[in-house]
Design an enzyme around this catalytic site. Structure first.
Site, mmCIF file in Angstrom:
data_model
loop_
_atom_site.group_PDB
_atom_site.id
_atom_site.type_symbol
_atom_site.label_atom_id
_atom_site.label_comp_id
_atom_site.label_asym_id
_atom_site.label_seq_id
_atom_site.Cartn_x
_atom_site.Cartn_y
_atom_site.Cartn_z
ATOM 1 N N LYS A 249 34.674 -21.160 16.313
ATOM 2 C CA LYS A 249 34.020 -19.873 16.096
ATOM 3 C C LYS A 249 34.159 -19.062 17.384
ATOM 4 O O LYS A 249 34.068 -19.625 18.477
ATOM 5 C CB LYS A 249 32.541 -20.120 15.773
ATOM 6 C CG LYS A 249 31.748 -18.864 15.418
ATOM 7 C CD LYS A 249 30.303 -19.213 15.036
ATOM 8 C CE LYS A 249 29.499 -17.978 14.655
ATOM 9 N NZ LYS A 249 28.112 -18.326 14.254
ATOM 10 N N SER B 80 26.449 -16.381 9.923
ATOM 11 C CA SER B 80 27.432 -15.686 10.726
ATOM 12 C C SER B 80 28.728 -16.450 10.941
ATOM 13 O O SER B 80 29.734 -15.856 11.318
ATOM 14 C CB SER B 80 26.826 -15.361 12.101
ATOM 15 O OG SER B 80 26.565 -16.568 12.799
ATOM 16 N N SER C 155 23.217 -19.917 9.969
ATOM 17 C CA SER C 155 24.581 -19.413 10.156
ATOM 18 C C SER C 155 25.693 -20.432 9.953
ATOM 19 O O SER C 155 26.864 -20.060 9.952
ATOM 20 C CB SER C 155 24.735 -18.778 11.535
ATOM 21 O OG SER C 155 24.234 -17.460 11.518
#
Lengths: 492, 479
Positions: A80, A155, A179
């Site tokens: 990420k 997210s 997330s």
């Protein structure tokens, strides 16, 4: 190169590399090609680190040949874009850091590198991890591979979509209010958020420091165990990381099934929950019953308070954490300013997107003189209540189970005008981080062709039990093996 | 109207740790700009603070030395504000739960009495960087070497009633932190900084007057002068029926005045909240006991001992203990010499002070070792050296010619006390000056001095002057 590599799990790839079924370079090349082929459709990657990946893969092949391999040697993964990666852009999904090349590796990145994993790129995310849909990214929304008009969740939406579409077999993520688990549910992958402090936060761009926790997005719980084992553990650079030994998760989940009691909070099944989604979760619970688990009804008194508490605590911390983005030392800097105030206002005004600004404002407000006691302090007290309640329940049950989200993935743009509705999407996932508990989401069905997730929550540092339950569930089901239409190897 | 002055001080002490309070960077002073700032100090994305245990230990030592309460649990908080030399946009400090609370120290007053000044709290925090406004052609430079240097902020109660008392308190704290070895106290380098809160109120009034905060007080003298100026200013404002404005004022030492500081006043909602990156600091009794055992003899105890053991006057003892190095030097000399402690002190305030002054050296850098000085005193006491020659030996020691005994040996400076040897000398001198001998016999006693002088000259000052005196007298009479 054999066929249908994309169907292989991280565990199988690592094994295949050790067996010499394929080389790391072949494998890396394979995934880079899939990224070339499909990323345009889903926008899961912000950066693809092609050259570095190939170089690392060649080194991995040498290590494999020399018998000097680690548990993940040669396996391509993605990070990420919240994790700092040395010499590579680390944007955190924001214009603010669009030009930021990190001078160092996050502890998570370093540990996975040391375990032999190959990084093929950095995945898209909500700006500074603030969002539940991946629509707040400066780099544009990520599209759910199951339906390109829908969000992948957020997210960690880029990581979830990349794993779901098999552009990579595993990816890292971070979870502050859901997330990892929410995008895992929306995208049909396995998402694990460990206990707060289990994985070092050093080098992870901070959103809400008391909630942020790094974890995994993988196809299976077995993969998660493999990955987590290399990521977890005390880090002297992070004072909040736990100085506790890391169990051998991979071995632990393969031990014989032991009976356990699973608590099911009745208020997880409220009117907000989509009936088909509810049915999928209930069916999943039957699998556990078949395995011999005892299902027990429980009640979480303060569940309805968790969203408001979260949306005080997280923005408060974020408002302070994001102060360092001022254009003085790194990141976006506004030009043509007349004085210091303008320098700050324009730099931050231009560098941050709307959702980030909304949270900075909220957070600044709740910490302000005169409001601190009513909001921040009060929220911390309620947080303690929520935490105590979980502790009480975990004296009676081994795990908690329920839906990960109230509905399957919603449409892009559907909730962007209504932040509160967007925030309520986190209702089931927010409790665990508020209490610092480990939790995961595994695919447990398809509702109108869209994946939905089963959430399991355990007590502190009980990741082994959590992963083992998920692994046994996946031995009985095949929801985690589904590949979104259009992403099969035949489509190449 | 009669006015009463009320002063409280906030002192920032830079702790002399090996590294910064939340990172491993060096804290060396004077390094080229930004060479002692790592990613943590620069507030890079993703970095985290890790507390320096040494700084915690130093704060505890200060607390123990001031009879304070050491908090079993203290918490670091973020003080949020934007400034280019504050890398993270917040300063990590302690707010609601400081590490040290509720202590006191005593200061001595001119009437010989003592006064207790209460210490409200002392807390740990990180220093900010430095903005440089010159040399950048309309731009500002930032030096972050100082960012993250550990500070102990010591806050007093408003217990001081004059500039003089404030000065005494500040000196006392300065002496204390240096004794404790927790700060070098170097004021030129900013290791010891002070802000003062000053107000006035009518005598016998309980309510405090409106205070102003005085900044830029980087010497003891400036603290006193700034408070004196400010007190006069406030009194004249009030006597003109005006009102004192609560504000921060900068002291200008060149003009000896205080002026309102502009700009920084408006926004001071710092939005303090506990720093989630750091765990609460938990201090157990064992650590406190251990640190208590490590405490050195404190200035007040040393003062009492010096007065009792060495029979020094209170003021002599005060001067000595105000500088630990002086006190230590004194003690080595006094212990190693057979003379009285006063003799040791006289040498220190006489020849040694003069030599140090001449070369602008601190006593730590003295070129005369205290053991050599003690030997020198012993040689003077046992008659090996005359007092005049003792001074010569001191200068030779200063020039590095060797130890006391080596110098006496090589320069052959031993005092001549052998009566026969002196008689031989005197005889020669009298023989050589028959005219003056005749004058003596005719009753002119003054020429006695002439003969003594001639004898001393002949022996290069080595003969014991008292012996020379009596021998000259008796030999002249005997003739």
């Amino acid at each position: 190169m054999e066929k249908e590599i994309n169907k292989k799990t991280l565990t199988q790839l690592a094994e295949g590399l050790r067996q010499g079924q394929f080389s790391s370079e072949e494998l890396t090349q394979y995934y880079l090609e899939r990224i070339d082929l499909f990323n345009g459709k889903i926008n899961a990657f912000i950066t693809v680190t092609r050259e570095e990946a190939i170089q690392q893969a060649r080194a991995a092949d040498k290590a494999l040949a020399a018998g000097k391999s680690g548990p993940l040697t040669g396996v391509p993964i993605a990070h990420k874009d919240i994790f700092c990666t040395r010499g590579i852009k680390t944007s955190c999904g924001s214009k603010m850091l669009d030009n930021f090349i990190s001078p160092y590796d996050a502890t998570v990145v370093k540990r996975l590198k040391d375990a032999g994993a190959i990084m093929v790129g950095k995945t898209n995310m909500d700006e500074f991890a603030m969002g539940s849909s991946n629509e707040t990214s400066f780099y544009g929304p990520v599209h759910n591979p199951w339906d390109h008009d829908r969000v992948p969740g957020g997210s960690s939406g880029g990581s979830a979509a990349a794993v779901a579409s098999k552009l990579v077999s595993a990816a890292t993520g971070t979870d502050t209010g859901g997330s990892i688990r929410q995008p895992a549910a929306f995208s049909g992958v396995t998402g694990v958020k460990p206990t707060y402090g289990r994985v070092s936060r050093y080098g992870m761009v901070a959103f809400a420091s008391s909630l942020d926790q790094a974890g995994t997005l993988t196809q299976t719980a077995e993969d998660a165990a493999l990955l987590l084992e290399s990521m977890a553990g005390f880090d002297r650079r992070d004072s909040t990381s736990l100085n506790e030994p890391v169990p051998a998760y991979y071995d632990a989940i393969h031990e014989p099934w032991q009976n356990l009691t699973i608590g099911v909070p009745d208020n997880f099944f409220d009117e907000g929950l989509d009936p088909d989604n509810a049915q999928a979760v209930k069916d999943a619970l039957k699998i556990f019953e078949k395995l011999g688990a005892k299902i027990k009804d429980v009640h979480l008194d303060h569940l309805d308070l968790s969203v408001p508490v979260y949306y005080v605590v997280a923005p408060a911390e974020a408002s302070s954490n994001l102060s360092r983005f001022d254009g003085v030392r790194f990141g976006h800097r506004s030009k043509n300013v007349k004085n210091l105030n303008e320098f700050y206002m324009q730099t931050r005004g231009e560098g941050f997107g709307a959702e980030v600004k909304r949270r900075i404002l909220t957070g600044t407000y709740v910490l302000s003189a005169g409001y601190y006691d009513a909001y921040y302090l009060q929220a911390q007290k309620v947080r303690k209540l929520i935490s105590n309640e979980f502790m009480r329940i975990f004296s009676e049950v081994d795990l908690l189970a329920g839906p990960t989200t109230p509905t399957p993935a919603f449409k892009i743009g559907q909730k962007t005008d209504n932040p509160v509705e967007m925030y309520l999407n986190d209702i089931y996932t927010i409790g665990a981080p508020l209490a610092g508990l480990p939790a995961l989401s595994v695919p447990c069905g398809l509702v109108q062709g869209l994946p939905v997730g089963l959430q399991l929550i355990a007590t502190h540092l009980d990741e082994a039990r959590l992963l083992k339950a998920a692994h046994y569930f996946q031995k009985e089901t095949d929801w985690h093996l589904h590949i979104p239409p259009g992403y099969d190897e035949r489509e190449r | 109207m009669e006015w009463e002055v009320v002063v409280g001080l906030e002192i920032h002490v830079q702790l002399s740790t090996e590294s910064k309070i939340f990172s491993g960077s060096s804290v060396r002073y004077g390094a080229p700009a930004n060479t002692q700032a790592n990613l943590v100090d620069l507030g890079y994305p993703g970095v985290l603070p890790v507390l320096n245990q040494q700084a915690v230990h130093m704060a505890i030592k200060f607390g123990l030395a001031t009879q304070s309460e050491i908090s079993a649990r203290s918490v670091f908080a973020r003080k949020n504000y934007f400034y280019p030399d504050l890398p993270k946009g917040y300063q990590i400090s302690q707010y609601e739960l400081p590490i040290v609370r509720g202590g006191h120290i005593n200061i001595s007053l001119d009437d010989g009495g003592n006064k207790t000044i209460r210490i409200t709290r002392a807390h740990l925090e990180e220093d900010a960087g430095k903005s440089l406004h010159d040399d950048f052609h309309g731009l500002s430079g930032i030096d972050l070497n100082r960012a993250g240097i550990p500070l102990l902020e010591i806050v007093s109660e408003p217990d001081m009633r004059s500039a003089l008392e404030a000065g005494r308190y500040m000196r006392k704290i300065h002496t204390l932190v240096r004794y404790l070895g927790i700060s070098d106290g170097n004021m030129q380098e900013g290791s010891f900084r002070c802000d003062a809160n000053a107000s006035v109120r009518p005598k016998n009034e309980d309510k405090l007057g409106v205070r102003t905060e005085l900044k830029n007080l980087n010497s003891f003298r400036f603290v006193e002068k700034a408070i004196d100026f400010e007190v006069e200013r406030q009194i004249s404002v009030l006597e003109d029926n005006g009102q004192v404005v609560q504000e921060t004022r900068l002291y200008d030492s060149e003009k000896n005045e205080t002026r309102p500081m502009r700009g920084k006043e408006e926004a001071n909602d710092y939005r303090y909240f506990p720093d989630p990156d750091l765990l609460p600091v938990v201090i157990d009794k064992n650590l406190i006991d251990q640190l208590r055992r490590e405490l050195p003899e404190l200035p007040d105890d040393k003062w009492e001992r010096f007065v009792a053991e060495y029979k020094l006057s209170p003021s002599e003892a005060s001067v000595l203990i105000s500088n630990q190095a002086s006190a230590d030097y004194f003690e080595v000399v006094a212990e190693a010499s057979s003379g009285s402690a006063k003799t040791a002190l006289n040498w220190m305030t006489g020849s040694l002070a003069a030599a140090l002054n001449r070369e602008d050296l601190a006593i730590e850098k003295s070129k005369v070792d205290p053991i050599d000085l003690a030997t020198l005193i012993n040689r003077a006491e046992d008659g090996t050296l005359s007092s005049k020659l003792a001074k010569t030996v001191f200068e030779a020691l200063w020039e590095g010619e060797g130890t006391t005994d080596e110098i006496i040996q090589t320069r052959q400076l031993q005092q001549i006390t052998d009566s026969n040897a002196i008689e031989n000398l005197v005889e020669k001198v009298i023989g050589a000056h028959p005219e003056q001998a005749e004058q003596f016999r005719s009753g002119k006693n003054k020429v006695l001095g002439f003969f003594v002088g001639q004898v001393m000259k002949a022996c290069e000052g080595k003969a014991n002057p008292e012996q020379v005196n009596s021998i000259v007298r008796s030999m002249l009479k005997a003739q």
